[in-house]
Scaffold this active site. Structure first.
Site, PDB file in Angstrom:
ATOM      1  N   GLU A  34      -0.765 -10.190  -0.864  1.00 22.62           N
ATOM      2  CA  GLU A  34      -1.057 -10.490   0.548  1.00 22.62           C
ATOM      3  C   GLU A  34      -0.033 -11.535   0.978  1.00 22.62           C
ATOM      4  OE1 GLU A  34      -3.484  -9.172   2.506  1.00 22.62           O
ATOM      5  OE2 GLU A  34      -4.333  -7.895   0.951  1.00 22.62           O
ATOM      6  N   CYS A  87      -1.373 -16.821   8.542  1.00 21.38           N
ATOM      7  CA  CYS A  87      -0.461 -15.721   8.170  1.00 21.38           C
ATOM      8  C   CYS A  87      -0.346 -14.678   9.264  1.00 21.38           C
ATOM      9  CB  CYS A  87      -0.922 -15.082   6.870  1.00 21.38           C
ATOM     10  SG  CYS A  87      -2.602 -14.428   6.963  1.00 21.38           S
TER      11      CYS A  87
END
Ligand code: NAD
Length: 457
Positions: free
Chosen positions: A211, A245
């Site tokens: 991720e 993010c």
């Protein structure tokens, strides 16, 4: 330091079958939920210490998100565990076919510092639901949150089941991965470190979920509701001082509405954070001096439309909008990961796509428009991990949607059922009855080609 003996004890415990039953998994998930509720105040305090975030923001992005994932797992794990029947093709009839979920074994979950609680505990929920043993490695850069998470884990789980492994990532992770073959590594963090993890895992053929980050573009079309777009963009871009993010990294706005949109952005920043964001209850700080220095450098690379005040003592960077950015500068090549938002105008879609394609496969893509055809054209034109239309970042809070990147922004997905699937092996099983066993299937084969062609096509 985590010793090999610890990890081997985990493997032995996993092999004993202790984690496999539905009852066990359900009990562990409930224990985790009770502990998180018990330590709610402690989690808020720790996140305030590390990132100066408000309780309300923490509830939406950390505690509440984790509890919502936990509730979904507790409710559905029984169904997720059930074998899934599938069809069987002609050549194999009258066999039956199904997919069985198998736990992977002992898995390693590595977390970052920006949402240090949620990004370590959400994958943990999937790993527990799927019946695994877990080594949890928090980021060393959010020490207060790492400490409260350690308390929670060690209060409720024995170390042969869930082991909390603290230490400097650059030393500890190679040490762990060299001495022990994990059955899966789930990593959240920068692309640069993700590459190192992937290489270490490849050596032992360990599957990975990565991720990662990237530059998530945000397009504002001329037919967008500019007021709503500004509210939704400012909300997610400056939440956690931009250290998110899936924050919109930069804006591409249609030239005809650029000035009006800039004015909306400026007005909204004032509405949300007041005249002096450093005094605002709603505004966070950079995690450490290194991140503060990196992000303040971007302020010198363009025109500051609004914001730009900084305070190294407080690790404070004011919500800042940049214009006149140069595409070759660092601000348009690094992931910004801070409260600095470049706004770039475009006149044609091709021009905007050429800018986006300098950093392919972003983690997220956002488009603001009131036209369904424009929305579809944009979604078709920009490959990305996930996307929102007339919104930013919220797709990740819906556990019915898989969350993850593609290519440069990562590999694999999780949340809700997808987390369970990530931490399970889908074993393909065929069962064939013995009452039907035609000679046709066996040698001698000579003369059977025609019938084989009829059955297998
Ligand atoms: P990071 O890569 O510095 O650290 C993440 C983890 O890796 C930490 O636990 C750390 O201890 C460990 N680590 C650091 N150096 C290592 C090394 N050399 N070898 C092995 N392990 C090492 O990442 P970060 O700075 O904590 O997080 C910021 C990045 O993470 C941003 O790029 C952001 O976009 C990305 N991110 C992605 C997601 C997502 O869900 N896709 C979520 C949050 C953050």
């Amino acid at each position: 330091m985590t010793e090999i003996g610890h990890l081997e004890r985990m493997r032995a415990w996993f092999n004993s079958g202790a984690t496999r039953s539905y009852k066990f998994r359900q009990e562990q998930l409930k224990k985790l939920r009770a502990a998180i509720i018990k330590h709610e105040e402690g989690i808020y305090q720790a996140l305030y210490e590390d990132l100066k975030r408000s309780k309300e923001e923490c509830w939406v992005t950390e505690n509440g998100m984790v509890l919502s994932e936990l509730n979904a797992a507790i409710r559905h794990v029984h169904r997720w565990m059930r074998p899934q029947r599938t069809g069987t093709n002609l050549v194999n009839l009258p066999s039956g076919s199904k997919l069985m979920s198998e736990p992977l074994g002992v898995v390693l979950i590595i977390g970052p510092w920006n949402y240090p609680f949620q990004l370590l505990f959400n994958p943990l929920i999937g790993a527990i639901a799927a019946g695994n043993c877990v080594v949890l490695k928090p980021s060393e850069h959010a020490p207060a949150t790492a400490a409260i998470m350690k308390t929670i884990i060690e209060e409720i789980f024995p170390p042969e089941y869930i082991l909390y492994a603290e230490g400097e990532g650059a030393k500890l992770i190679p040490q762990l991965m060299e001495q022990f073959r994990f059955d899966h590594v789930f990593y959240t963090g920068s692309t640069q470190v993700g590459r190192l993890i992937y290489k270490m895992a490849a050596d032992k053929l360990v599957p990975c979920t990565l991720e990662l980050g990237g530059k998530s573009p945000c397009v504002v079309e001329d037919d967008a509701n500019l007021k709503v777009a500004a509210r939704r963009i400012v909300m997610t871009k400056f939440s956690n001082a931009g250290q998110m993010c899936v924050a919109p990294d930069y804006i591409l706005v249609k030239a005809s509405v650029k000035q009006a949109f800039l004015a909306e952005l400026q007005k909204t920043i004032k509405q949300f954070f007041g005249d002096d964001a450093s005094q605002s209850y709603n505004y966070g700080r950079m995690i450490n001096r290194a991140q503060y220095d990196r992000v303040t450098n971007y302020l010198e690379q363009a025109t500051i439309f609004c914001g730009g005040k900084i305070d190294p003592e407080q690790l404070y960077i004011e919500p800042t909008i940049l214009t006149d950015v140069n595409l070759d500068d660092r601000v348009m090549n690094d992931e910004i990961f801070g409260p600095v938002l470049p706004v770039i105008e475009f006149t044609s879609k091709e021009e905007a796509l050429a800018i986006i394609n300098r950093h392919p496969d972003p983690l997220a893509f956002y488009v603001y428009t009131s036209s369904a055809s424009k929305e579809n054209e944009w979604l078709d034109a920009v490959p990305s991990g996930g996307a929102c239309v007339n919104n930013s970042s919220w797709h990740l809070t819906n556990h019915h949607l898989p969350f993850g990147g593609r290519g440069n922004s990562g590999t694999g997905r999780y949340h809700g059922r997808y987390s369970y699937d990530t931490f399970s092996h889908k074993k393909a099983v065929m069962k064939t009855p013995t009452w039907f066993d035609p000679a046709l299937k066996y040698p001698p084969f000579k003369g059977k080609l025609k019938i084989f062609k009829w059955v297998i096509k």
